[in-house]
Design a protein around this motif. Structure first.
Motif, PDB file in Angstrom:
ATOM      1  N   CYS A 123      -1.145  -6.325   3.735  1.00  0.00           N
ATOM      2  CA  CYS A 123      -0.436  -5.081   3.990  1.00  0.00           C
ATOM      3  C   CYS A 123       0.222  -5.189   5.357  1.00  0.00           C
ATOM      4  CB  CYS A 123      -1.345  -3.860   3.904  1.00  0.00           C
ATOM      5  SG  CYS A 123      -2.698  -3.770   5.066  1.00  0.00           S
ATOM      6  N   ILE A 124       1.241  -4.385   5.557  1.00  0.00           N
ATOM      7  CA  ILE A 124       1.891  -4.313   6.862  1.00  0.00           C
ATOM      8  C   ILE A 124       1.830  -2.853   7.312  1.00  0.00           C
ATOM      9  CG2 ILE A 124       3.358  -6.326   6.508  1.00  0.00           C
ATOM     10  CD1 ILE A 124       5.696  -4.367   5.996  1.00  0.00           C
ATOM     11  N   ILE A 125       1.523  -2.669   8.596  1.00  0.00           N
ATOM     12  CA  ILE A 125       1.357  -1.320   9.135  1.00  0.00           C
ATOM     13  C   ILE A 125       1.992  -1.274  10.518  1.00  0.00           C
ATOM     14  CG2 ILE A 125      -0.332   0.423   9.845  1.00  0.00           C
ATOM     15  CD1 ILE A 125      -2.274  -0.770   7.787  1.00  0.00           C
ATOM     16  N   ALA A 126       2.648  -0.168  10.800  1.00  0.00           N
ATOM     17  CA  ALA A 126       3.214   0.039  12.133  1.00  0.00           C
ATOM     18  C   ALA A 126       2.081   0.102  13.156  1.00  0.00           C
ATOM     19  CB  ALA A 126       4.024   1.329  12.166  1.00  0.00           C
ATOM     20  N   PRO A 127       2.240  -0.540  14.301  1.00  0.00           N
ATOM     21  CA  PRO A 127       1.167  -0.563  15.313  1.00  0.00           C
ATOM     22  C   PRO A 127       0.671   0.815  15.746  1.00  0.00           C
ATOM     23  CG  PRO A 127       2.882  -2.118  15.910  1.00  0.00           C
ATOM     24  CD  PRO A 127       3.398  -1.329  14.728  1.00  0.00           C
ATOM     25  N   ASP A 128       1.531   1.829  15.734  1.00  0.00           N
ATOM     26  CA  ASP A 128       1.131   3.170  16.162  1.00  0.00           C
ATOM     27  C   ASP A 128       0.451   3.984  15.061  1.00  0.00           C
ATOM     28  OD1 ASP A 128       2.186   2.652  18.656  1.00  0.00           O
ATOM     29  OD2 ASP A 128       4.102   3.622  18.221  1.00  0.00           O
ATOM     30  N   ASN A 129       0.396   3.450  13.850  1.00  0.00           N
ATOM     31  CA  ASN A 129      -0.182   4.183  12.722  1.00  0.00           C
ATOM     32  C   ASN A 129      -1.699   3.967  12.683  1.00  0.00           C
ATOM     33  OD1 ASN A 129      -0.857   5.409  10.318  1.00  0.00           O
ATOM     34  ND2 ASN A 129       0.875   4.546   9.186  1.00  0.00           N
ATOM     35  N   SER A 130      -2.392   4.593  13.614  1.00  0.00           N
ATOM     36  CA  SER A 130      -3.835   4.369  13.746  1.00  0.00           C
ATOM     37  C   SER A 130      -4.612   4.813  12.509  1.00  0.00           C
ATOM     38  CB  SER A 130      -4.369   5.062  14.988  1.00  0.00           C
ATOM     39  OG  SER A 130      -4.086   6.438  14.950  1.00  0.00           O
ATOM     40  N   ALA A 131      -4.165   5.852  11.822  1.00  0.00           N
ATOM     41  CA  ALA A 131      -4.881   6.308  10.623  1.00  0.00           C
ATOM     42  C   ALA A 131      -4.841   5.237   9.534  1.00  0.00           C
ATOM     43  CB  ALA A 131      -4.291   7.614  10.114  1.00  0.00           C
ATOM     44  N   SER A 132      -3.681   4.654   9.278  1.00  0.00           N
ATOM     45  CA  SER A 132      -3.591   3.614   8.248  1.00  0.00           C
ATOM     46  C   SER A 132      -4.298   2.335   8.678  1.00  0.00           C
ATOM     47  CB  SER A 132      -2.133   3.322   7.889  1.00  0.00           C
ATOM     48  OG  SER A 132      -1.649   4.323   7.011  1.00  0.00           O
ATOM     49  N   LEU A 133      -4.260   2.042   9.961  1.00  0.00           N
ATOM     50  CA  LEU A 133      -5.002   0.870  10.432  1.00  0.00           C
ATOM     51  C   LEU A 133      -6.503   1.049  10.201  1.00  0.00           C
ATOM     52  CD1 LEU A 133      -2.991   0.093  13.675  1.00  0.00           C
ATOM     53  CD2 LEU A 133      -3.150  -1.359  11.632  1.00  0.00           C
ATOM     54  N   ARG A 134      -7.012   2.272  10.375  1.00  0.00           N
ATOM     55  CA  ARG A 134      -8.438   2.534  10.096  1.00  0.00           C
ATOM     56  C   ARG A 134      -8.742   2.377   8.612  1.00  0.00           C
ATOM     57  NH1 ARG A 134      -7.602   6.533  13.836  1.00  0.00           N
ATOM     58  NH2 ARG A 134      -7.430   8.160  12.247  1.00  0.00           N
ATOM     59  N   VAL A 135      -7.857   2.878   7.753  1.00  0.00           N
ATOM     60  CA  VAL A 135      -8.053   2.730   6.307  1.00  0.00           C
ATOM     61  C   VAL A 135      -8.095   1.248   5.945  1.00  0.00           C
ATOM     62  CG1 VAL A 135      -6.999   3.085   4.032  1.00  0.00           C
ATOM     63  CG2 VAL A 135      -7.051   4.963   5.689  1.00  0.00           C
ATOM     64  N   ALA A 136      -7.141   0.494   6.455  1.00  0.00           N
ATOM     65  CA  ALA A 136      -7.093  -0.945   6.156  1.00  0.00           C
ATOM     66  C   ALA A 136      -8.380  -1.635   6.607  1.00  0.00           C
ATOM     67  CB  ALA A 136      -5.880  -1.583   6.822  1.00  0.00           C
ATOM     68  N   GLN A 137      -8.834  -1.323   7.798  1.00  0.00           N
ATOM     69  CA  GLN A 137     -10.060  -1.937   8.315  1.00  0.00           C
ATOM     70  C   GLN A 137     -11.258  -1.579   7.438  1.00  0.00           C
ATOM     71  OE1 GLN A 137     -11.416  -0.489  12.142  1.00  0.00           O
ATOM     72  NE2 GLN A 137     -12.432  -2.435  12.585  1.00  0.00           N
ATOM     73  N   LYS A 138     -11.393  -0.320   7.047  1.00  0.00           N
ATOM     74  CA  LYS A 138     -12.499   0.104   6.184  1.00  0.00           C
ATOM     75  C   LYS A 138     -12.478  -0.627   4.842  1.00  0.00           C
ATOM     76  CE  LYS A 138     -12.603   4.865   7.847  1.00  0.00           C
ATOM     77  NZ  LYS A 138     -12.346   6.260   7.433  1.00  0.00           N
ATOM     78  N   CYS A 139     -11.289  -1.034   4.424  1.00  0.00           N
ATOM     79  CA  CYS A 139     -11.130  -1.689   3.126  1.00  0.00           C
ATOM     80  C   CYS A 139     -11.143  -3.215   3.223  1.00  0.00           C
ATOM     81  CB  CYS A 139      -9.849  -1.194   2.464  1.00  0.00           C
ATOM     82  SG  CYS A 139      -9.952   0.561   2.013  1.00  0.00           S
ATOM     83  N   GLY A 140     -11.488  -3.750   4.394  1.00  0.00           N
ATOM     84  CA  GLY A 140     -11.666  -5.183   4.543  1.00  0.00           C
ATOM     85  C   GLY A 140     -10.465  -5.957   5.034  1.00  0.00           C
ATOM     86  N   TYR A 141      -9.414  -5.276   5.468  1.00  0.00           N
ATOM     87  CA  TYR A 141      -8.231  -5.976   5.973  1.00  0.00           C
ATOM     88  C   TYR A 141      -8.401  -6.319   7.446  1.00  0.00           C
ATOM     89  CZ  TYR A 141      -5.775  -5.241   1.657  1.00  0.00           C
ATOM     90  OH  TYR A 141      -5.419  -5.292   0.336  1.00  0.00           O
ATOM     91  N   LEU A 142      -7.978  -7.528   7.786  1.00  0.00           N
ATOM     92  CA  LEU A 142      -8.038  -8.020   9.162  1.00  0.00           C
ATOM     93  C   LEU A 142      -6.646  -8.448   9.603  1.00  0.00           C
ATOM     94  CD1 LEU A 142     -11.198 -10.297   8.815  1.00  0.00           C
ATOM     95  CD2 LEU A 142     -11.097  -7.984   9.781  1.00  0.00           C
ATOM     96  N   GLU A 143      -6.327  -8.184  10.853  1.00  0.00           N
ATOM     97  CA  GLU A 143      -5.034  -8.600  11.380  1.00  0.00           C
ATOM     98  C   GLU A 143      -4.938 -10.114  11.377  1.00  0.00           C
ATOM     99  OE1 GLU A 143      -2.476  -8.455  15.521  1.00  0.00           O
ATOM    100  OE2 GLU A 143      -3.948  -6.866  15.162  1.00  0.00           O
ATOM    101  N   TRP A 144      -3.787 -10.631  10.902  1.00  0.00           N
ATOM    102  CA  TRP A 144      -3.574 -12.076  10.942  1.00  0.00           C
ATOM    103  C   TRP A 144      -2.268 -12.443  11.640  1.00  0.00           C
ATOM    104  CZ3 TRP A 144       0.477 -14.415   8.157  1.00  0.00           C
ATOM    105  CH2 TRP A 144       1.081 -13.625   7.177  1.00  0.00           C
ATOM    106  N   ALA A 145      -1.419 -11.437  11.875  1.00  0.00           N
ATOM    107  CA  ALA A 145      -0.162 -11.740  12.573  1.00  0.00           C
ATOM    108  C   ALA A 145       0.480 -10.438  13.036  1.00  0.00           C
ATOM    109  CB  ALA A 145       0.796 -12.497  11.654  1.00  0.00           C
ATOM    110  N   ARG A 146       1.403 -10.591  13.959  1.00  0.00           N
ATOM    111  CA  ARG A 146       2.271  -9.479  14.371  1.00  0.00           C
ATOM    112  C   ARG A 146       3.692  -9.939  14.104  1.00  0.00           C
ATOM    113  NH1 ARG A 146       0.019  -4.924  17.890  1.00  0.00           N
ATOM    114  NH2 ARG A 146      -2.193  -5.256  17.473  1.00  0.00           N
ATOM    115  N   GLY A 147       4.512  -9.022  13.689  1.00  0.00           N
ATOM    116  CA  GLY A 147       5.892  -9.380  13.393  1.00  0.00           C
ATOM    117  C   GLY A 147       6.777  -8.157  13.430  1.00  0.00           C
ATOM    118  N   SER A 148       7.839  -8.231  12.651  1.00  0.00           N
ATOM    119  CA  SER A 148       8.740  -7.087  12.575  1.00  0.00           C
ATOM    120  C   SER A 148       9.331  -7.016  11.180  1.00  0.00           C
ATOM    121  CB  SER A 148       9.848  -7.193  13.618  1.00  0.00           C
ATOM    122  OG  SER A 148      10.673  -8.294  13.338  1.00  0.00           O
TER     123      SER A 148
END
Length: 164
Positions: A123-148
């Motif tokens: 998944c890709i998420i905007a860095p400022d979207n803390s709510a979606s980043l929390r959902v992703a983390q709870k569901c087992g997603y880990l950051e692997w890169a930063r991009g645009s």
């Protein structure tokens, strides 16, 4: 959760034209034409690829809460998603902060784990979207890169194949 039907169009438009919903997803409310194209893309995913997005509705009231699912948008994105199914979700403001996104994404992932037991998802998420980043983390997603994507910064997250 179920695939979209024509009757979902008005609910989908109401969500995608809401500034609170799209704040981190492009930032501009979607037009009726853009939501129509989105609905067709959802149906096309199921028809051509055997996967796509589902409508999320409240189990008791049937009220539209949002959309969740998998796609292959063939994004021109750096770094590329390398063919991994891309999970995404968007919920109406009334559903924000109530656990619906996590519940819906987990349901989608249970489906994915049976369909693609050996395939990572992204998944890709905007860095400022803390709510979606929390959902992703709870569901087992880990950051692997930063991009645009389309000139806006993104965090690229990956979830390893199999039950998480």
């Amino acid at each position: 959760m179920r695939p979209h039907v024509l009757d979902d169009y008005d609910d989908s438009f109401a969500m995608w034209s809401n500034p609170e919903v799209i704040r981190f997803i492009g930032g501009q409310p979607f037009t009726r034409e853009e939501v129509w194209a989105r609905l067709l893309r959802y149906v096309g995913h199921w028809t051509l690829l055997g996967f796509g997005y589902w409508v999320v509705r409240d189990k008791t009231s049937g009220r539209f809460l949002g959309e969740v699912g998998f796609a292959n948008f063939r994004r021109q994105i750096e770094p590329p998603l390398d063919g991994m199914p891309e999970v995404g979700w968007a919920l109406t403001p009334a559903a924000h902060g109530r656990g619906y996104a996590t519940e819906a994404v987990r349901a989608a992932l249970r489906w994915a784990d049976t369909q693609w037991p050996a395939t990572d998802t992204a998944c890709i998420i905007a860095p400022d979207n803390s709510a979606s980043l929390r959902v992703a983390q709870k569901c087992g997603y880990l950051e692997w890169a930063r991009g645009s994507y389309k000139g806006k910064p993104t965090i690229h997250l990956r979830r390893a194949a199999g039950p998480g």
